[in-house]
Design an enzyme around this catalytic site. Structure first.
Site, PDB file in Angstrom:
ATOM      1  N   LYS A  22      39.340  36.980  46.408  1.00 59.10           N
ATOM      2  CA  LYS A  22      38.548  37.368  45.224  1.00 59.10           C
ATOM      3  C   LYS A  22      39.380  37.166  43.959  1.00 59.10           C
ATOM      4  O   LYS A  22      38.917  36.538  43.003  1.00 59.10           O
ATOM      5  CB  LYS A  22      38.158  38.843  45.327  1.00 59.10           C
ATOM      6  CG  LYS A  22      37.659  39.452  44.015  1.00 59.10           C
ATOM      7  CD  LYS A  22      37.262  40.892  44.121  1.00 59.10           C
ATOM      8  CE  LYS A  22      38.388  41.856  43.940  1.00 59.10           C
ATOM      9  NZ  LYS A  22      38.830  42.141  42.554  1.00 59.10           N
ATOM     10  N   ARG A 123      44.045  49.969  31.203  1.00 57.39           N
ATOM     11  CA  ARG A 123      44.068  48.513  31.341  1.00 57.39           C
ATOM     12  C   ARG A 123      43.889  47.785  30.012  1.00 57.39           C
ATOM     13  O   ARG A 123      42.945  47.047  29.789  1.00 57.39           O
ATOM     14  CB  ARG A 123      43.044  48.075  32.377  1.00 57.39           C
ATOM     15  CG  ARG A 123      43.273  48.797  33.692  1.00 57.39           C
ATOM     16  CD  ARG A 123      42.382  48.382  34.797  1.00 57.39           C
ATOM     17  NE  ARG A 123      42.762  47.072  35.333  1.00 57.39           N
ATOM     18  CZ  ARG A 123      42.082  46.487  36.339  1.00 57.39           C
ATOM     19  NH1 ARG A 123      41.026  47.087  36.827  1.00 57.39           N
ATOM     20  NH2 ARG A 123      42.460  45.307  36.787  1.00 57.39           N
ATOM     21  N   ASP A 309      47.141  46.976  45.408  1.00 57.41           N
ATOM     22  CA  ASP A 309      45.779  46.882  45.956  1.00 57.41           C
ATOM     23  C   ASP A 309      45.709  47.273  47.430  1.00 57.41           C
ATOM     24  O   ASP A 309      44.609  47.326  47.990  1.00 57.41           O
ATOM     25  CB  ASP A 309      45.231  45.463  45.778  1.00 57.41           C
ATOM     26  CG  ASP A 309      45.022  45.131  44.315  1.00 57.41           C
ATOM     27  OD1 ASP A 309      44.841  43.944  44.000  1.00 57.41           O
ATOM     28  OD2 ASP A 309      45.065  46.066  43.486  1.00 57.41           O
ATOM     29  N   ARG A 401      32.033  44.618  45.839  1.00 54.45           N
ATOM     30  CA  ARG A 401      32.751  43.840  44.826  1.00 54.45           C
ATOM     31  C   ARG A 401      33.849  42.998  45.476  1.00 54.45           C
ATOM     32  O   ARG A 401      34.179  41.927  45.003  1.00 54.45           O
ATOM     33  CB  ARG A 401      33.386  44.767  43.783  1.00 54.45           C
ATOM     34  CG  ARG A 401      32.402  45.529  42.947  1.00 54.45           C
ATOM     35  CD  ARG A 401      33.085  46.199  41.778  1.00 54.45           C
ATOM     36  NE  ARG A 401      33.877  45.228  41.025  1.00 54.45           N
ATOM     37  CZ  ARG A 401      34.649  45.566  39.992  1.00 54.45           C
ATOM     38  NH1 ARG A 401      34.736  46.828  39.624  1.00 54.45           N
ATOM     39  NH2 ARG A 401      35.340  44.660  39.332  1.00 54.45           N
TER      40      ARG A 401
HETATM   41  C1  EPZ Z   1      45.004  42.020  38.683  1.00 54.72           C
HETATM   42  O1  EPZ Z   1      44.515  42.853  37.655  1.00 54.72           O
HETATM   43  C2  EPZ Z   1      44.061  42.224  39.863  1.00 54.72           C
HETATM   44  N1  EPZ Z   1      42.706  41.830  39.480  1.00 54.72           N
HETATM   45  C3  EPZ Z   1      44.061  43.698  40.289  1.00 54.72           C
HETATM   46  O2  EPZ Z   1      43.233  43.825  41.437  1.00 54.72           O
HETATM   47  C4  EPZ Z   1      45.494  44.071  40.673  1.00 54.72           C
HETATM   48  O3  EPZ Z   1      45.532  45.440  41.020  1.00 54.72           O
HETATM   49  C5  EPZ Z   1      46.437  43.799  39.493  1.00 54.72           C
HETATM   50  O4  EPZ Z   1      46.330  42.410  39.096  1.00 54.72           O
HETATM   51  C6  EPZ Z   1      47.892  44.089  39.832  1.00 54.72           C
HETATM   52  O5  EPZ Z   1      48.295  43.302  40.924  1.00 54.72           O
HETATM   53  C7  EPZ Z   1      42.390  40.514  39.452  1.00 54.72           C
HETATM   54  O6  EPZ Z   1      43.211  39.652  39.723  1.00 54.72           O
HETATM   55  C8  EPZ Z   1      40.990  40.177  39.077  1.00 54.72           C
HETATM   56  P1  EPZ Z   1      47.815  43.385  35.447  1.00 54.72           P
HETATM   57  P2  EPZ Z   1      45.134  42.705  36.155  1.00 54.72           P
HETATM   58  O7  EPZ Z   1      47.502  42.701  34.171  1.00 54.72           O
HETATM   59  O8  EPZ Z   1      45.415  41.294  35.866  1.00 54.72           O
HETATM   60  C9  EPZ Z   1      49.024  46.857  32.468  1.00 54.72           C
HETATM   61  C10 EPZ Z   1      41.539  44.726  42.789  1.00 54.72           C
HETATM   62  O9  EPZ Z   1      41.458  45.810  43.360  1.00 54.72           O
HETATM   63  N2  EPZ Z   1      48.694  45.872  31.418  1.00 54.72           N
HETATM   64  O10 EPZ Z   1      48.909  42.851  36.325  1.00 54.72           O
HETATM   65  O11 EPZ Z   1      44.254  43.455  35.243  1.00 54.72           O
HETATM   66  C11 EPZ Z   1      47.765  47.357  33.144  1.00 54.72           C
HETATM   67  O12 EPZ Z   1      47.203  48.413  32.410  1.00 54.72           O
HETATM   68  C12 EPZ Z   1      42.063  44.659  41.368  1.00 54.72           C
HETATM   69  O13 EPZ Z   1      41.245  43.613  43.294  1.00 54.72           O
HETATM   70  C13 EPZ Z   1      48.992  46.168  30.102  1.00 54.72           C
HETATM   71  O14 EPZ Z   1      49.506  47.239  29.792  1.00 54.72           O
HETATM   72  O15 EPZ Z   1      46.505  43.494  36.350  1.00 54.72           O
HETATM   73  C14 EPZ Z   1      48.250  47.801  34.501  1.00 54.72           C
HETATM   74  O16 EPZ Z   1      48.763  49.112  34.396  1.00 54.72           O
HETATM   75  C15 EPZ Z   1      42.341  46.041  40.792  1.00 54.72           C
HETATM   76  N3  EPZ Z   1      48.674  45.269  29.129  1.00 54.72           N
HETATM   77  C16 EPZ Z   1      49.383  46.818  34.792  1.00 54.72           C
HETATM   78  O17 EPZ Z   1      49.769  46.246  33.523  1.00 54.72           O
HETATM   79  C17 EPZ Z   1      48.083  44.063  29.425  1.00 54.72           C
HETATM   80  O18 EPZ Z   1      47.839  43.259  28.508  1.00 54.72           O
HETATM   81  C18 EPZ Z   1      48.983  45.699  35.751  1.00 54.72           C
HETATM   82  O19 EPZ Z   1      48.021  44.927  35.111  1.00 54.72           O
HETATM   83  C19 EPZ Z   1      47.791  43.781  30.786  1.00 54.72           C
HETATM   84  C20 EPZ Z   1      48.118  44.690  31.764  1.00 54.72           C
END
Ligand code: EPZ
Length: 423
Positions: A22, A123, A309, A401
Site C-alpha cells: 500500500k 503529522r 507500522d 484501508r
Molecule cells: C509513512 O507516513 C507511512 N505512510 C506510514 O504508514 C508510516 O507509519 C510512516 O511513513 C513511518 O514509517 C505512507 O507511506 C502512505 P513520516 P509518513 O513522514 O510519510 C513527523 C500506515 O499505517 N513528520 O516518516 O506520513 C510525523 O509527524 C501508515 O500504513 C514531521 O514532523 O511518515 C511523524 O511523527 C501510518 N514533519 C514522523 O515524522 C514532516 O514534514 C514520521 O513521519 C513529516 C513528518
C-alpha cells in the site's frame, strides 16, 4: 459499519498470499503526473486507500484505469492537469500530500489541502515544505491549503538536510527533483523499501537517481520523463502482520511472496520471542519454536529499525508472552490506541507517554472492541485469534484501508472469522 467476529483458539495451517505494498503504491501513483506518457503499475493492492488516490488523481485530470480486479493500474496524465488537491479528498488520506512534489515539478505551482488531523498524531508537513522551499518554491498556507509556486516556473536542485528521515518528505522531494534544474541531494533521507521501489520506477521513467535505500539520495534533474511499467514491491507490513498470526495462536503458515530482507529487524525480534522464520522457495514459513512466547523489548525506528507500522501487532503477540515487554514508540506521538482495547480483552498493559509496558497473561478473553486506526484494528484481530471465546471488532472500515480480504486470508488457514455487514 461492518464488524468482524473472531472465535479464538484455532491453530493455523496453510498459505497466505501477500499483496503489493500500500505505502509503495500510494507514492508510485502520483508519479504519473511527472510524465505525459502512460505509467502502468502491476501487482497493485486492492484497498480503499488506492481507490482514494485514484479519485484524487482523476480529480486532477489524470486518467486512472483499474484492470484485472484492481491489480493493474493503467495511468496517464497527458492532458491538461489541474493543480488543486481538494480538502474533501485529501482529508480522507494523508498520503494525498504526495501529489505536491509532482504537481510543482510538472506545472510550477500547486494548491494542496493540508490533510488535517490523524488518529496517530499531528503529522505536520514542515519537512516537505522546507525541502521544496530550498528548491525555490514559495509556499504559503491559506484557507487550509498549501499554495506553492516555483520561482521562475521551475524548481532548481538543492542540498537538503532533513531533521528527521521522513518517508513522505523523501518521496515528495525525490519526485520533485527528477524534473528540477540541476542536482538535488537529500541528506538523512528515509531508507524504507518503498523509497527504493519508487526510485526504481522513476529510473525506469528516465530519472537519474542514486543512493535510494541509503541516507543520502542524489537526483540529477532531466527535461522530461517517459512512461514505464512497474511491479509494486511486496507489502512488508501486511507480511509482518500475517507472520504474527501463527505466532500468536500456533500452527505453521507460509507467507507467499514474503522476503526476509524487507523485515530484518522485525524477524530478529520474532526469533528472540521464540518464533521460527524459515525462507522457502515461495516465501517465508512461520511457526512457534516450542512452548510459550517469550517477552522482548521493542523500540520503533525508521528503516532498517523495527517498523512503527508493526508495533500494534507486536503488542498483541506480547500480551500473552512469558514475562514483561517494553514497547517504545518513537515515530508517532499517539500510537497506543489499541492498548485500551487489548486491556478489555484481559491484557496487562501500562502506557506512560511513548512507552507501553506489557506483562504477559496466560490467555486473553474475547470481548467487543473498537478499531481506531488501520494497524490498531488488525492487532485486535490477531488478539482475537488467540483469545478464549468471541471477539467482535467494530468499525472495520479502518482495516479496508490497508488489508485486502483479511477474512478470506485468515479463514483460508483455518481461523474461525467472519465479517457481518452493518453490525
Ligand atoms: C509513512 O507516513 C507511512 N505512510 C506510514 O504508514 C508510516 O507509519 C510512516 O511513513 C513511518 O514509517 C505512507 O507511506 C502512505 P513520516 P509518513 O513522514 O510519510 C513527523 C500506515 O499505517 N513528520 O516518516 O506520513 C510525523 O509527524 C501508515 O500504513 C514531521 O514532523 O511518515 C511523524 O511523527 C501510518 N514533519 C514522523 O515524522 C514532516 O514534514 C514520521 O513521519 C513529516 C513528518
Amino acid at each position: 459499519m461492518d464488524s468482524i467476529f473472531v472465535r479464538g483458539g484455532k491453530q493455523l495451517h496453510g498459505q497466505i498470499p501477500i499483496a503489493g505494498a500500500k505505502n509503495a503504491c500510494l507514492a508510485l501513483m502520483p508519479a504519473t503526473l511527472l510524465s505525459d506518457e502512460p505509467l502502468t503499475l502491476t501487482g497493485a493492492p486492492r484497498l480503499s486507500d488506492i481507490r482514494t488516490m485514484t479519485e484524487l488523481l482523476q480529480s486532477l485530470g489524470a486518467e486512472v484505469t483499474s484492470l484485472q480486479e484492481g491489480q493493474v493500474l493503467a495511468m496517464s496524465s497527458h492532458g491538461r492537469i489541474e493543480t488543486r488537491a481538494d480538502y474533501d479528498i485529501v482529508r480522507k488520506m494523508r498520503a494525498s500530500n504526495l501529489v505536491l512534489g509532482p504537481l510543482l515539478a510538472r506545472e510550477g505551482h500547486a494548491e494542496v489541502s493540508l490533510p488535517g488531523g490523524c488518529a496517530i498524531g499531528a503529522r505536520p508537513m514542515d519537512i516537505h515544505t522546507d525541502g521544496l522551499a530550498r528548491m525555490g518554491a514559495e509556499i504559503e498556507l491559506k484557507d487550509g491549503y498549501l499554495h506553492a509556486k516555483a520561482q521562475g516556473g521551475k524548481l532548481k536542485g538543492a542540498v537538503i538536510d532533513f531533521p528527521f528521515a521522513s518517508v513522505g518528505a523523501t518521496e515528495n522531494i525525490m519526485m520533485a527533483a527528477t524534473l528540477a534544474k540541476g542536482t538535488t541531494v537529500i541528506n538523512n533521507a528515509a531508507r524504507e523499501p518503498e523509497i527504493v521501489d519508487l526510485a526504481t520506477c522513476l529510473r525506469a521513467m528516465g530519472a537519474q537517481i542514486d543512493g535510494d535505500g541509503t541516507s543520502t539520495i542524489k537526483v540529477q534533474g532531466v527535461d522530461r520523463l517517459k512512461g514505464a511499467t512497474h511491479r509494486v514491491v511486496t507489502d512488508r507490513i501486511e507480511l509482518g502482520t500475517y507472520m504474527l498470526a501463527p505466532a500468536i495462536c500456533g500452527g505453521e503458515v507460509e507467507l507467499l511472496g514474503g522476503r526476509i530482507d524487507l523485515l530484518a529487524a522485525f524477524c530478529e525480534k520474532l526469533d528472540a520471542a521464540g518464533i521460527a522464520v524459515t525462507e522457502t522457495d515461495m516465501g517465508l514459513k512461520v511457526a512457534r519454536k516450542n512452548g510459550r512466547i517469550r517477552a522482548v523489548d521493542v523500540t520503533t525506528e525508521p528503516f532498517p529499525g523495527f517498523p512503527t507500522d508493526l508495533q500494534a501487532q507486536m503488542m498483541a503477540l506480547l500480551c500473552t508472552a512469558e514475562g514483561t515487554s517494553r514497547l517504545e514508540e518513537t515515530i508517532f506521538e499517539n500510537r497506543f490506541m489499541h492498548a485500551p482495547e487489548l486491556i478489555r480483552m484481559g491484557a496487562d498493559i501500562d502506557v506512560h507517554g511513548g512507552t507501553a509496558t506489557v506483562t504477559g497473561v496466560e490467555r486473553l478473553k474475547g470481548a467487543p472492541v473498537m478499531a481506531t486506526d488501520l494497524r490498531a484494528s488488525v492487532s485486535l484481530i490477531l488478539a482475537g485469534l488467540a483469545a478464549e471465546g468471541e471477539t467482535r471488532v467494530a468499525r472495520v472500515y479502518h482495516l479496508d484501508r490497508g488489508y485486502e480480504h483479511v477474512v478470506t486470508k485468515l479463514s483460508g488457514v483455518g481461523a474461525d472469522i467472519e465479517r457481518i455487514k452493518g453490525q
